[in-house]
Design an enzyme around this catalytic site. Structure first.
Site, PDB file in Angstrom:
ATOM      1  N   ARG A   1       0.774  -9.103  13.682  1.00 38.81           N
ATOM      2  CA  ARG A   1       1.593  -9.380  13.174  1.00 38.81           C
ATOM      3  C   ARG A   1       2.495 -10.125  12.738  1.00 38.81           C
ATOM      4  O   ARG A   1       3.057 -10.878  11.665  1.00 38.81           O
ATOM      5  CB  ARG A   1       2.753  -7.494  13.064  1.00 38.81           C
ATOM      6  CG  ARG A   1       3.985  -7.968  11.969  1.00 38.81           C
ATOM      7  CD  ARG A   1       4.275  -6.646  11.643  1.00 38.81           C
ATOM      8  NE  ARG A   1       4.427  -5.804  13.253  1.00 38.81           N
ATOM      9  CZ  ARG A   1       5.536  -5.872  13.949  1.00 38.81           C
ATOM     10  NH1 ARG A   1       6.385  -6.893  13.299  1.00 38.81           N
ATOM     11  NH2 ARG A   1       5.610  -4.654  15.392  1.00 38.81           N
TER      12      ARG A   1
ATOM     13  N   TYR B   1       3.356  -7.323 -15.374  1.00 33.49           N
ATOM     14  CA  TYR B   1       2.537  -6.726 -14.573  1.00 33.49           C
ATOM     15  C   TYR B   1       2.685  -5.323 -13.900  1.00 33.49           C
ATOM     16  O   TYR B   1       4.320  -5.696 -13.790  1.00 33.49           O
ATOM     17  CB  TYR B   1       2.043  -7.897 -13.194  1.00 33.49           C
ATOM     18  CG  TYR B   1       0.974  -6.268 -12.842  1.00 33.49           C
ATOM     19  CD1 TYR B   1      -0.704  -6.271 -13.333  1.00 33.49           C
ATOM     20  CD2 TYR B   1       1.098  -5.658 -11.174  1.00 33.49           C
ATOM     21  CE1 TYR B   1      -1.182  -5.442 -12.236  1.00 33.49           C
ATOM     22  CE2 TYR B   1       0.277  -5.520 -10.848  1.00 33.49           C
ATOM     23  CZ  TYR B   1      -0.626  -4.611 -10.821  1.00 33.49           C
ATOM     24  OH  TYR B   1      -0.812  -3.959 -10.288  1.00 33.49           O
TER      25      TYR B   1
END
Ligand code: PLP
Length: 401
Positions: free
Chosen positions: A46, A98
């Protein structure tokens, strides 16, 4: 080095032991430490992954930034950046936006006490009017989705900097091949890499690029803390897509320009939206970008044409995305912009006669041919309906007699 070369060379010679030309995919989530207090630079996937790091460094170089971050989607990239803001903060945002970004802001982040004002950023005075004592960021799309409105990025970022606001540009439509917002004064660039950077409608990904050490460290901490990172296999797919970005963008644009000309002269079309078509916006676009891109929208004369055209297209797919090699058509009112309330949609101009085209890299004659036959079939079917209706009316009149 030219951008074309830089793009193709991504990930080469990373497998130093084997000499692999294609970057290896490191699936390993854990990395062995040489000794106590030592690290190879990789501890846990991660935080950092060798395959991800290649794509992150590549996008940082392409955008001219300090650091790059690969996220699991474009929305994950935006959410990660929004972690820079706190309760009480206010942001100014492009009006024509968007739909998913609007939904994240209005349905999620407002619950955390962050507020947003939507402004037509072509009007610099409107920015001043929307500003409050709590404003600390500006979020810009240019050209906008779906109406291809061009914002003067340099002017907007200059105002933001003067006031100490953070400027964030969604560069999805242009890519760093055509536009580099950090060089125009922006602090952060984000991408839905699902679109042109991936380029093949087969990988969901987001990217962030930051300017300067301080901001890069803050975003690094958020990226690692939130954890919406891109998996190694998807990093590899994205890297492979990016290598051909230059060729694809040239072809997308060439085809989009040809389709714009075709649509402008077609009797079924009322209006076309492409950055070359408005002289002032074209001037700004040419100053801040190396081209106009592969997206265009158009309004048909009558909404009854819309379902018929969508039914009749054979080559161009009726699907929700953009930026891939295959041409796609979208109906923003019910698809990408459905989250935006009708009142705002109408104010912006996203009406029920508007169709958006993501122009692919097929031969332009085939694309024009497909649109042309779809318009013809739509016209014939509507006329046919009219005749049927007239026939029905006449026959019922006859019966009544
Ligand atoms: C698609 C898109 C997004 C969202 O990205 P995802 O990868 O779908 O999460 C954000 N901004 C723009 C301009 C987009 O087109």
């Amino acid at each position: 080095m030219h951008t074309e070369t830089q793009l193709v060379q991504i990930g080469k010679n990373r497998g130093r032991i084997t000499g692999a030309v294609s970057c290896p995919v490191y699936h390993s989530t854990a990395y062995e430490h040489p000794a106590l207090g030592e690290s190879t630079g990789f501890d846990y996937t991660r935080t950092a992954n060798p395959t991800r790091q290649v794509v992150e460094q590549a996008i940082a170089e392409l955008e001219g930034g300090e650091a790059g971050f690969a996220c699991s989607s474009g929305m994950a990239a935006i959410q990660t950046i929004m972690g820079l803001f706190s309760k009480g903060d206010h942001l100014i945002v492009s009006l024509d936006l968007y739909g998913g970004t609007y939904r994240l802001f209005e349905e999620v982040l407002t619950r955390y006490g962050i507020t947003f004002s939507y402004v037509d950023l072509r009007d610099l005075e409107a920015i001043e009017e929307a500003a409050t004592p709590y404003t600390c960021g500006i979020f810009v799309e240019s050209p906008t989705n779906p109406l291809m409105r061009v914002t003067d990025i340099r002017a907007v970022c200059e105002r933001a900097r003067d006031r100490g606001w953070l400027s964030i540009i969604d560069n999805t439509f242009m890519t760093p091949y055509l536009q580099r917002p950090l060089e125009l004064g922006a602090d952060i660039v984000i991408h839905s890499a699902t679109k042109y950077l991936g380029g093949h409608n087969d990988v969901l990904a987001g990217l962030i690029v930051t300017k300067g050490k301080d901001l890069s460290e803050k975003v690094f901490a958020l990226h690692n803390s939130i954890g919406a990172v891109l998996g190694p296999q998807d990093c590899w797919l994205l890297m492979r897509g990016i290598k051909t970005l230059a060729l694809r963008m040239e072809k997308h644009q060439e085809n989009a320009m040809a389709l714009t000309q075709f649509l402008l002269t077609h009797p079924a079309v009322e209006e076309v939206f492409y950055p070359t078509l408005h002289s002032e916006e074209r001037r700004i676009q040419e100053e801040q970008a190396g081209g106009y891109g592969g997206m265009l929208s158009f309004r048909v004369k009558d909404p009854v044409f819309v379902p018929e055209i969508l039914r009749s297209l054979r080559l161009i797919s009726f699907a929700e995305s953009l930026g891939g090699v295959e041409s796609l058509v979208t109906y923003p009112a019910t698809q990408t912009h459905a989250e935006i309330p009708e009142e705002i949609r109408r104010k912006v101009g996203v009406c029920d006669k508007l169709l958006r085209l993501s122009v692919g890299i097929e031969h332009m004659d085939d694309l024009i041919g497909d649109l042309s036959q779809a318009f013809d079939r739509a016209q014939a079917s509507i006329e046919g309906e009219g005749v049927k209706r007239d026939e029905l009316r006449n026959s019922s009149l006859t019966q009544r007699k």
